[in-house]
Design an enzyme around this catalytic site. Structure first.
Site, PDB file in Angstrom:
ATOM      1  CG  HIS A   1      -0.678   6.438   4.361  1.00  0.00           C
ATOM      2  ND1 HIS A   1      -2.062   6.433   4.385  1.00  0.00           N
ATOM      3  CD2 HIS A   1      -0.266   7.371   5.255  1.00  0.00           C
ATOM      4  CE1 HIS A   1      -2.469   7.331   5.280  1.00  0.00           C
ATOM      5  NE2 HIS A   1      -1.406   7.912   5.820  1.00  0.00           N
TER       6      HIS A   1
ATOM      7  CB  SER B   1       4.790   5.381   4.346  1.00  0.00           C
ATOM      8  OG  SER B   1       5.184   6.434   5.194  1.00  0.00           O
TER       9      SER B   1
ATOM     10  CG  ASN C   1      -1.829   1.206   1.289  1.00  0.00           C
ATOM     11  OD1 ASN C   1      -2.472   1.533   0.289  1.00  0.00           O
ATOM     12  ND2 ASN C   1      -1.879   1.887   2.428  1.00  0.00           N
TER      13      ASN C   1
HETATM   14  C1  GRF Z   1      -2.909   9.235  -3.135  1.00  0.00           C
HETATM   15  O1  GRF Z   1      -2.609  10.311  -2.288  1.00  0.00           O
HETATM   16  C2  GRF Z   1      -2.508   7.956  -2.447  1.00  0.00           C
HETATM   17  O2  GRF Z   1      -1.428   8.118  -1.575  1.00  0.00           O
HETATM   18  C3  GRF Z   1      -3.704   7.615  -1.664  1.00  0.00           C
HETATM   19  O3  GRF Z   1      -4.761   7.869  -2.589  1.00  0.00           O
HETATM   20  C4  GRF Z   1      -4.426   9.087  -3.283  1.00  0.00           C
HETATM   21  C5  GRF Z   1      -4.908   9.014  -4.708  1.00  0.00           C
HETATM   22  O4  GRF Z   1      -3.996   8.340  -5.476  1.00  0.00           O
HETATM   23  N1  GRF Z   1      -3.625   6.269  -1.189  1.00  0.00           N
HETATM   24  P1  GRF Z   1      -4.204   8.058  -7.059  1.00  0.00           P
HETATM   25  O5  GRF Z   1      -3.965   9.353  -7.800  1.00  0.00           O
HETATM   26  O6  GRF Z   1      -5.622   7.556  -7.257  1.00  0.00           O
HETATM   27  O7  GRF Z   1      -3.146   7.032  -7.356  1.00  0.00           O
END
Ligand code: GRF
Length: 211
Positions: free
Chosen positions: A113, A145, A111
């Site tokens: 984060h 992370s 994952n």
């Molecule tokens: C990102 O900030 C990611 O860290 C979190 O979801 C957000 C959207 O990410 N988990 P994405 O543009 O859909 O990949």
């Protein structure tokens, strides 16, 4: 006999910019893996479009059809078995992952984060909420992370982290933008190490083996 290419499934709920960074790096042969499946709980997730544009199987699994967490993850498990998945990447995926998947894929679910865990992690810390909290606390650094998923929320063994200094004039949206750039660097690197069998977990700590 070289390392067999790992088959990767990516789970998304939104825009999929982290998925896109993985697709781009796969094009560059940055890691010994192939994204063969993208799944979203949100039929409007742009991440599904990104998959389709790159000839990757893009499947919407609706919570209407699988109304409990267990039924939902049972469906995911069927897909992972069908596509012979070795690595599952949660990239902006907002659903809870049940122990069913975790026990079937121990230290095989990654994952990303958008904070320096364990700070600003756990329930309620997703999307802009994370950066709002960082801003309100007046934190001087933030970052991203990448971790293995365990039964907790954002509590699994940390694989990689990268910090950035926060400009005191940045609002939460700017913090989000700058941290997202870090995410797009860090996630493909974690996938690269995983595909090269260089990640070892000892007592909840991740050791990255030398190449
Ligand atoms: C990102 O900030 C990611 O860290 C979190 O979801 C957000 C959207 O990410 N988990 P994405 O543009 O859909 O990949």
């Amino acid at each position: 006999m070289g390392i067999q290419k790992k088959k990767i499934a990516v789970l998304v709920s939104g825009g999929g910019s982290n998925l896109q960074s993985l697709i781009d790096q796969q094009e560059n042969s940055f890691f010994e893996g192939e994204i063969v499946l993208v799944v979203s709980n949100n039929k409007n997730a742009y991440g599904l479009i990104r998959a389709q544009e790159n000839e990757i199987a893009a499947i919407h699994v609706s919570k209407k059809d699988y109304p409990t967490n267990e039924l939902y993850d049972q469906k995911l498990l069927e897909l992972f078995l069908e596509y012979k998945i070795d690595l599952i990447v949660l990239a902006g995926y907002l659903r809870y992952v049940t122990p069913l998947l975790i026990e079937k894929y121990p230290n095989k679910i990654i994952n990303i984060h958008p904070s320096l865990l364990p700070s600003f992690g756990g329930y309620g810390f997703y999307g802009l909420n994370v950066h709002q909290a960082v801003y309100e606390k007046g934190a001087k650094v933030s970052g991203a992370s990448v971790h293995f998923v365990d039964e907790g929320k954002d509590t699994g063994p940390i694989i990689l982290q990268k910090a950035i200094d926060l400009d005191q004039n940045w609002q939460p949206e700017q913090i989000q933008t700058e941290v997202l750039k870090i995410e797009h660097q860090l996630l493909p690197l974690a996938v690269k190490y995983f595909c090269a069998d260089r990640l070892v977990v000892e007592n909840h700590r991740v050791i990255i083996l030398e190449d």
